[in-house]
Write an enzyme that holds these catalytic residues in place. Structure first.
Site, PDB file in Angstrom:
ATOM      1  N   HIS A   1       0.851  -1.188   0.000  1.00  0.00           N
ATOM      2  CA  HIS A   1       0.000   0.000   0.000  1.00  0.00           C
ATOM      3  C   HIS A   1       0.883   1.234   0.000  1.00  0.00           C
ATOM      4  CE1 HIS A   1      -3.023   2.952   1.347  1.00  0.00           C
ATOM      5  NE2 HIS A   1      -3.908   2.106   0.914  1.00  0.00           N
TER       6      HIS A   1
ATOM      7  N   ASP B   1      -7.731  -4.379  -0.746  1.00  0.00           N
ATOM      8  CA  ASP B   1      -8.270  -4.573  -2.095  1.00  0.00           C
ATOM      9  C   ASP B   1      -8.221  -6.046  -2.510  1.00  0.00           C
ATOM     10  OD1 ASP B   1      -8.736  -1.768  -2.630  1.00  0.00           O
ATOM     11  OD2 ASP B   1      -6.567  -1.567  -2.697  1.00  0.00           O
TER      12      ASP B   1
END
Length: 435
Positions: free
Chosen positions: A311, A369
């Site tokens: 991330h 995600d």
């Protein structure tokens, strides 16, 4: 060092033989900031910060992220506690008003949201203007922007009551519009909201029920959906939130601001990341091909990247991913899904990545995600709906950030500056004389 002493700190900027003193402002937690708001006036220079990665664009009390430690707080409350013990509407109340509601406040808030879930009946005809194969995000951007044409009584941003009504309407109507966008994309009739159901269960029913038979909401799936909404509700000054604030700084009505946020979220580098992760799993195809793709991911000369890992902000494990991982496995277990090649690949890739020294060393853990894409697919949503669901959840964060900005006495219209590297002044030449 206490806050008083921190406030007294300053930074010095030296350029050639000149020097300026800049104030240093502390936050309640997290890094302090160097106040450069007077920099141009004092020095005649701007700062250069592509992507604004080292620039605080505003002061906010809503969400705090510590990417190095893997911490996400909504109004000071850890995301883990909110997802485990609360529900989405309680989180909405917290983000909007700054405190967790009492039982009476929660009941009143739930009632107000529930009573605003229907959209104007003329909105149904609005949908018919889209092609039948229009992407649900295209439909959502258009329909949310169009709300300002239907609700004239809540677009005066100078009126606190109208701001409140607009906030409730956006939170309440977004699931209805998202479900309508989905139903339109698959050619099924719209399903009206049902007030006796909670927020997540109502949304699932509007998406998956049909008029010809009764639809029973699976409580495990509904709880998972509610948790997904909580995890995506806000995430500090990301691209779409900054877009909402920038649009709002001009005085635009709240519906237009949220439509701008949805448009920004549509980008694959932002809201489309879970869809990209699922496409990657499709590319891998079968679990036996995972070593090949893991090897490619480690090769700096290979353009292939594992989507859904790591991330930009979190240099540690994404705290939302831990909750989403648990939720993902609960849904897969409840629905008893078998013989799904994509999910087989995802589970094996998760196992390999969590044990591989390369991924562990570089902290390339599966992010939210990765797990949300798998979970939403298992629930029955097509990939084209993933970003729509993200927008639905993030609406409350956008509204809370917009509301905070409007009520900030120091807020100004957004106006980033630039480092100009184009042609210097030159005179116009008649076309007959140009070579």
């Amino acid at each position: 060092m206490d806050a008083k002493n921190q406030t007294a700190k300053s930074a010095k900027l030296a350029v050639e033989n000149e020097q300026w003193e800049l104030a240093v402002r502390p936050g309640t937690i997290g890094p302090s900031v160097i106040d450069i708001s007077r920099l141009y006036g004092d020095t005649g220079m701007f700062t250069y910060d592509p992507g604004f990665t080292s620039t605080a664009s505003c002061e906010s009390k809503i969400t705090y992220i510590d990417g190095d430690e893997g911490i996400l707080l909504y109004r000071g409350y850890p995301i883990e506690q909110l997802a485990e013990h609360g529900d989405f509407l309680e989180t909405c109340y917290l983000l909007l008003y700054g405190e967790l509601p009492t039982a009476a406040q929660k009941a009143d808030f739930d009632h107000r949201v529930t009573r605003h879930t229907m959209v104007h009946e003329q909105m149904l005809r609005f949908f018919q203007g889209f092609r039948r194969d229009a992407h649900p995000m295209a439909v959502l951007v258009g329909c949310v922007g169009a709300l300002s044409a239907f609700y004239h009584d809540s677009i005066d941003i100078s009126d606190p009551h109208q701001r409140l009504v607009a906030s409730i309407r956006m939170i309440a109507k977004m699931p209805t519009l998202a479900a309508m966008a989905y139903k339109y994309s698959i050619g099924q009739p719209f399903i009206y909201p049902k007030n006796e159901l909670d927020y997540a269960a109502n949304f699932l029913r509007m998406c998956f029920a049909v008029p010809t038979e009764e639809y029973k909401v699976n409580p495990v799936v509904a709880r998972a959906m509610d948790r997904i909404f909580i995890l995506h509700a806000d995430h500090e000054q990301n691209a779409s939130t900054s877009t909402v604030r920038l649009a709002g700084s001009s005085g635009a009505n709240p519906f237009a601001c949220i439509a701008a946020g949805i448009a920004c979220l549509w980008g694959p580098a932002h809201g489309g990341a879970n869809e990209a992760a699922l496409k990657m799993l499709s590319e891998i195809g079968t679990p036996d091909r995972i070593p090949e793709f893991v090897k490619r991911a480690k090769d700096k000369n290979d353009p292939f990247r594992l989507m859904g890992f790591g991330h930009r902000v979190y240099k540690n494990y994404d705290p939302r991913a831990k909750i989403m991982q648990k939720t993902c496995h609960e849904v897969l277990s409840e629905l008893g899904i078998k013989d799904d090649p994509l999910l087989d690949v995802a589970m094996e890739l998760e196992r390999v990545a969590l044990q591989d020294d390369y991924f562990v060393e570089k902290k390339l853990y599966p992010n939210i995600d990765f797990y949300s894409g798998i979970t939403l697919k298992a629930m029955g949503f097509p990939t084209s709906m993933f970003t729509v669901l993200f927008a639905l959840a993030r609406t409350v964060g956008w509204i809370a950030q917009w509301k905070e900005m409007i009520e900030d006495p120091h807020q100004k219209i957004g106006r980033p500056r630039q480092l100009y590297t184009g042609a210097t002044r030159r005179d116009y030449v008649a076309i007959s004389r140009r070579k």
